[in-house]
Design an enzyme around this catalytic site. Structure first.
Site, PDB file in Angstrom:
ATOM      1  N   GLU A  18      10.448   1.737  -1.264  1.00  0.00           N
ATOM      2  CA  GLU A  18       9.954   1.854  -2.639  1.00  0.00           C
ATOM      3  C   GLU A  18       9.624   3.303  -2.956  1.00  0.00           C
ATOM      4  OE1 GLU A  18       6.324   0.100  -5.448  1.00  0.00           O
ATOM      5  OE2 GLU A  18       6.162  -0.027  -3.256  1.00  0.00           O
ATOM      6  N   GLY A  49       0.807  -1.214   0.000  1.00  0.00           N
ATOM      7  CA  GLY A  49       0.000   0.000   0.000  1.00  0.00           C
ATOM      8  C   GLY A  49       0.837   1.260   0.000  1.00  0.00           C
ATOM      9  N   ASP A  85       6.350  -7.788  -9.525  1.00  0.00           N
ATOM     10  CA  ASP A  85       5.438  -6.970  -8.733  1.00  0.00           C
ATOM     11  C   ASP A  85       4.007  -7.090  -9.246  1.00  0.00           C
ATOM     12  OD1 ASP A  85       4.611  -5.242  -6.738  1.00  0.00           O
ATOM     13  OD2 ASP A  85       5.467  -3.441  -7.639  1.00  0.00           O
ATOM     14  N   ASP A  86       3.739  -6.459 -10.392  1.00  0.00           N
ATOM     15  CA  ASP A  86       2.384  -6.419 -10.956  1.00  0.00           C
ATOM     16  C   ASP A  86       2.483  -6.518 -12.478  1.00  0.00           C
ATOM     17  OD1 ASP A  86       0.689  -5.453  -8.443  1.00  0.00           O
ATOM     18  OD2 ASP A  86       2.526  -4.273  -8.497  1.00  0.00           O
ATOM     19  N   HIS A 131       6.840  -4.234   2.311  1.00  0.00           N
ATOM     20  CA  HIS A 131       7.313  -3.278   1.325  1.00  0.00           C
ATOM     21  C   HIS A 131       7.992  -2.138   2.089  1.00  0.00           C
ATOM     22  CE1 HIS A 131       4.408  -5.431  -1.086  1.00  0.00           C
ATOM     23  NE2 HIS A 131       4.504  -4.625  -2.111  1.00  0.00           N
TER      24      HIS A 131
END
Length: 336
Positions: free
Chosen positions: A201, A171, A280-281, A198
């Site tokens: 970042e 998030g 990641d995505d 996380h």
């Protein structure tokens, strides 16, 4: 090695991925199907373009939440896992420890126990059909605050699954300092769960310090701002903290990195940090795991022996037995 030969080899080499959000693997076709189910109309090309247009981490998070909002029932998670299976097979990923983020679904009335039933069924199906091991980490999410994170942890523990092995903290990093989640992480560790977070970042090295010192994590998601702190890099190396690096994601969000060539994964690796490579995505950043390795070989100067070491690092970073890790690493050596 040229592009075609590299991809031919990489498709034969078994791989692991440890920083992957399952809600970010559905294909565009699946997203369009879910949109039509939710809205009764077709999703236009312009809407697809707008959905995948963002220039920072918070913009990406908003797009991520928009995709989550398309799911209308727990049965829709079948799309996630079917597309996850396709992605894993295409990249010869034989083992993944991936994140799932339940908060937005729970806020819309989804039943967590029913979600877990679907997860269990689909993970077992992937294992039976493809021989691929899938394990999940619940993203308790800093976007919604520490009280919500504790509620998520309580749900996880009240509804145990052999396939959900721990928690992560994803998030909006700038809005949810890791130290605010100390109580959640203490409880998770006490109860025998794996913990990752996380950090670094979208925020400086202080975020990583908090994650390793206060939350006591063994793996850091991203961690790229560590490059600003020599002592931190030395500490990460000494403690053998795993770095879940996502090169294309970091370039996409443009906080600290503008190109693969300047990505700190190169100096991290050269300094002996425990770095791994992840997407990641993949749908949001339009990249596959094999492509991530190709970019590092082609643009960041990693030779093939170093690529092999990065692949083995991901297996060695898994929350599985040493025997399994050694077996997979031998298979990587054999494939090369």
């Amino acid at each position: 090695m040229n592009h075609d030969d590299f991809f031919t080899l990489m498709k034969k080499v078994p791989k692991a991925e440890i920083h992957l959000h399952i809600e970010a693997v559905p294909t565009i076709d699946s997203i369009k199907t879910l949109y039509k189910k939710a809205n009764g109309t077709e999703m236009s090309d312009q809407q697809i373009k707008d959905l995948f247009t963002y220039d920072d981490l918070n913009g990406f998070i908003q797009a991520f939440l928009q995709v989550q909002a398309l799911y209308q029932s727990v049965e829709d998670f079948d799309y996630i896992f079917d597309d996850l299976a396709t992605y894993l097979v295409e990249n010869n990923i034989v083992y993944t420890e991936a994140f799932f983020a339940p908060t937005s679904f729970l806020k819309r009335g989804f039943s967590y126990p029913e979600m877990v039933k679907v997860f269990n069924r689909k993970i077992e199906e992937i294992k039976e059909k493809h021989g691929i091991t899938v394990r999940l980490l619940m993203d308790v999410s800093r976007t919604f605050g520490s009280e919500n994170a504790m509620n998520n942890l309580n749900l996880l523990e009240a509804n145990p699954s052999p396939y959900i092995i721990g928690i992560g903290l994803g998030g909006a990093e700038s809005k949810g300092p890791a130290k605010e989640y100390e109580e959640v992480y203490r409880k998770a560790i006490k109860d025998g769960l794996k913990v990752v977070a996380h950090a670094g970042e979208d925020v400086g090295p202080e975020s990583i310090w908090d994650a390793i010192d206060i939350l006591q994590v063994s793996r850091i998601g991203h961690g790229i701002s560590a490059i600003q702190d020599e002592k931190l890099m030395e500490t990460l190396k000494e403690r053998n903290i795993v770095m879940e690096v996502c090169p294309t994601s970091n370039v996409f969000t443009k906080k600290y990195v503008q190109s693969i060539a300047e990505h700190p994964i190169r100096p991290f690796f050269d300094k002996g940090l425990f770095v791994t490579v992840n997407t990641d995505d993949p749908v949001f950043f339009k990249v596959s795991l094999i492509e991530e390795y190709w970019k590092l070989h082609d643009q960041a100067g990693f030779d093939m022996n170093q690529i092999k070491q990065l692949i083995k690092n991901s297996f060695n970073a898994l929350f599985c037995s040493d025997k399994e890790k050694k077996s997979w690493c031998k298979k990587v050596d054999d494939a090369f």
